[in-house]
Design a protein around this motif. Structure first.
Motif, PDB file in Angstrom:
ATOM      1  N   UNK A 173     -56.726  -2.558 -32.362  1.00 14.71           N
ATOM      2  CA  UNK A 173     -56.192  -2.362 -31.013  1.00 14.71           C
ATOM      3  C   UNK A 173     -56.060  -0.862 -30.734  1.00 14.71           C
ATOM      4  N   UNK A 174     -56.313  -0.394 -29.492  1.00 17.27           N
ATOM      5  CA  UNK A 174     -56.696  -1.182 -28.319  1.00 17.27           C
ATOM      6  C   UNK A 174     -58.201  -1.477 -28.235  1.00 17.27           C
ATOM      7  N   UNK A 175     -59.025  -0.725 -28.952  1.00 16.54           N
ATOM      8  CA  UNK A 175     -60.470  -0.951 -28.894  1.00 16.54           C
ATOM      9  C   UNK A 175     -61.036  -1.037 -30.307  1.00 16.54           C
ATOM     10  N   UNK A 176     -61.854  -2.034 -30.534  1.00 17.90           N
ATOM     11  CA  UNK A 176     -62.498  -2.200 -31.836  1.00 17.90           C
ATOM     12  C   UNK A 176     -63.980  -1.880 -31.682  1.00 17.90           C
ATOM     13  N   UNK A 177     -64.407  -0.774 -32.264  1.00 20.34           N
ATOM     14  CA  UNK A 177     -65.796  -0.331 -32.109  1.00 20.34           C
ATOM     15  C   UNK A 177     -66.788  -1.343 -32.681  1.00 20.34           C
ATOM     16  N   UNK A 178     -66.381  -2.089 -33.696  1.00 18.12           N
ATOM     17  CA  UNK A 178     -67.269  -3.113 -34.255  1.00 18.12           C
ATOM     18  C   UNK A 178     -67.527  -4.207 -33.216  1.00 18.12           C
ATOM     19  N   UNK A 179     -66.454  -4.663 -32.596  1.00 15.73           N
ATOM     20  CA  UNK A 179     -66.578  -5.735 -31.602  1.00 15.73           C
ATOM     21  C   UNK A 179     -67.364  -5.272 -30.380  1.00 15.73           C
ATOM     22  N   UNK A 180     -67.103  -4.045 -29.940  1.00 17.86           N
ATOM     23  CA  UNK A 180     -67.836  -3.512 -28.786  1.00 17.86           C
ATOM     24  C   UNK A 180     -69.312  -3.345 -29.110  1.00 17.86           C
ATOM     25  N   UNK A 181     -69.604  -2.900 -30.327  1.00 19.06           N
ATOM     26  CA  UNK A 181     -70.993  -2.756 -30.747  1.00 19.06           C
ATOM     27  C   UNK A 181     -71.712  -4.091 -30.812  1.00 19.06           C
ATOM     28  N   UNK A 182     -71.008  -5.115 -31.273  1.00 17.18           N
ATOM     29  CA  UNK A 182     -71.588  -6.457 -31.356  1.00 17.18           C
ATOM     30  C   UNK A 182     -71.859  -7.016 -29.961  1.00 17.18           C
ATOM     31  N   UNK A 183     -70.953  -6.779 -29.027  1.00 21.14           N
ATOM     32  CA  UNK A 183     -71.173  -7.212 -27.653  1.00 21.14           C
ATOM     33  C   UNK A 183     -72.412  -6.524 -27.072  1.00 21.14           C
ATOM     34  N   UNK A 184     -72.548  -5.234 -27.328  1.00 24.13           N
ATOM     35  CA  UNK A 184     -73.698  -4.486 -26.814  1.00 24.13           C
ATOM     36  C   UNK A 184     -74.999  -4.996 -27.411  1.00 24.13           C
ATOM     37  N   UNK A 185     -74.991  -5.261 -28.716  1.00 26.91           N
ATOM     38  CA  UNK A 185     -76.186  -5.778 -29.373  1.00 26.91           C
ATOM     39  C   UNK A 185     -76.573  -7.147 -28.820  1.00 26.91           C
ATOM     40  N   UNK A 186     -75.592  -7.983 -28.557  1.00 25.37           N
ATOM     41  CA  UNK A 186     -75.860  -9.309 -27.997  1.00 25.37           C
ATOM     42  C   UNK A 186     -76.456  -9.188 -26.600  1.00 25.37           C
ATOM     43  N   UNK A 187     -75.934  -8.250 -25.810  1.00 22.67           N
ATOM     44  CA  UNK A 187     -76.475  -8.026 -24.464  1.00 22.67           C
ATOM     45  C   UNK A 187     -77.901  -7.495 -24.540  1.00 22.67           C
ATOM     46  N   UNK A 188     -78.161  -6.641 -25.520  1.00 22.90           N
ATOM     47  CA  UNK A 188     -79.518  -6.114 -25.703  1.00 22.90           C
ATOM     48  C   UNK A 188     -80.506  -7.243 -25.988  1.00 22.90           C
ATOM     49  N   UNK A 189     -80.082  -8.206 -26.767  1.00 21.80           N
ATOM     50  CA  UNK A 189     -80.935  -9.356 -27.076  1.00 21.80           C
ATOM     51  C   UNK A 189     -81.247 -10.170 -25.820  1.00 21.80           C
ATOM     52  N   UNK A 190     -80.238 -10.343 -24.967  1.00 25.39           N
ATOM     53  CA  UNK A 190     -80.446 -11.084 -23.723  1.00 25.39           C
ATOM     54  C   UNK A 190     -81.455 -10.359 -22.840  1.00 25.39           C
ATOM     55  N   UNK A 191     -81.311  -9.044 -22.725  1.00 25.77           N
ATOM     56  CA  UNK A 191     -82.209  -8.270 -21.875  1.00 25.77           C
ATOM     57  C   UNK A 191     -83.625  -8.252 -22.427  1.00 25.77           C
ATOM     58  N   UNK A 192     -83.766  -8.263 -23.744  1.00 26.62           N
ATOM     59  CA  UNK A 192     -85.097  -8.309 -24.356  1.00 26.62           C
ATOM     60  C   UNK A 192     -85.771  -9.646 -24.107  1.00 26.62           C
TER      61      UNK A 192
END
Length: 263
Positions: free
Chosen positions: A74-93
């Motif tokens: 808390x308040x921000x977890x860089x691991x979780x944010x990175x995982x969200x970004x990677x998942x979004x990258x997969x969707x866009x690909x």
């Protein structure tokens, strides 16, 4: 075509290897029809209006619980944010018609170009494909960001589809999401600073950050008429003052501090 069958051996069922008998293809127009096919008429036409940007926004469901159970920083977890970004990258690909994606916390917005004809612009198809691709990518890449920390239970995301007809509408939507991100991040940063460094409980921290706000409520008036009425809910606002509290001026400007003691 592969034909599979079950074989009974000594009173038990054993699965036999499927054997290729023939390979053929057939178009839908040549496929056999049946009397049951009429049920397709119950499907709803949910094609998105043309010449509009299609935005699919997904949100984590019960993600506060998910974050607590997996001990997110808390308040921000860089691991979780990175995982969200990677998942979004997969969707866009996977979906090339997405022109931009914007994310914060446990949400992500995916913008499809105006001219997209993907899935015949069917809202349900677009939404379910985005959400399923994102969710599966989140689980697939979990170890890459969280290492040996076990994924205790699968994450859950829901989605919605919104159409924006103009460039200004789309820009205002993305601006709204970023403004929301700034507000939430400021609140969360101060909140967890009060908890982690100020040693307050979460309830005490919430009380410290409360402020006055006006909301609209539907109330029944004395004449039995119902009407939307603005109601101010008293919430404390924490402010800094660098001033003289010996003189009377400060106390005159803040009469709510002292209670009436009859003197």
């Amino acid at each position: 075509m592969l034909i599979g069958r079950a074989c009974r051996l000594a009173g038990r069922i054993s699965c036999c290897t499927a054997k290729p008998l023939a390979f053929f293809s057939s178009s839908s127009s040549n496929m056999a029809k049946s009397k049951f096919e009429y049920v397709r008429n119950f499907e709803t036409d949910d094609s998105c209006l043309r010449n509009c940007y299609i935005v699919v926004r997904l949100d984590g469901r019960n993600f506060h619980k998910f974050a607590d159970q997996h001990k997110f920083t808390k308040p921000n977890d860089n691991r979780a944010l990175g995982l969200m970004t990677q998942s979004a990258r997969c969707v866009m690909s996977e979906l090339e018609d997405i022109v931009i994606a914007y994310g914060q916390s446990d949400e992500f917005s995916f913008v499809f170009k105006r001219s997209s004809t993907l899935f015949k612009r069917r809202a349900s198809k677009l939404m379910t494909h985005v959400v399923s691709q994102f969710s599966s990518s989140y689980v697939f890449y979990w170890k890459e960001f969280f290492g040996e920390q076990t994924l205790l239970f699968p994450p859950s995301f829901d989605g919605r589809v919104v159409l924006y007809p103009s460039n200004r509408n789309l820009r205002d939507y993305l601006s709204w999401r970023q403004a929301d991100c700034h507000i939430n991040n400021l609140y969360n940063t101060v909140f967890w600073t009060l908890v982690q460094k100020g040693r307050l409980t979460t309830t005490q921290a919430e009380d410290r950050l409360k402020r006055d706000e006006t909301v609209t409520k539907r109330l029944k008036l004395p004449n039995e008429e119902e009407k939307d009425v603005p109601v101010t809910r008293s919430r404390r606002r924490v402010q800094d003052h660098h001033c003289d509290i010996i003189a009377d001026q400060f106390w005159q400007e803040h009469p709510d501090i002292l209670e009436d003691d009859g003197s």
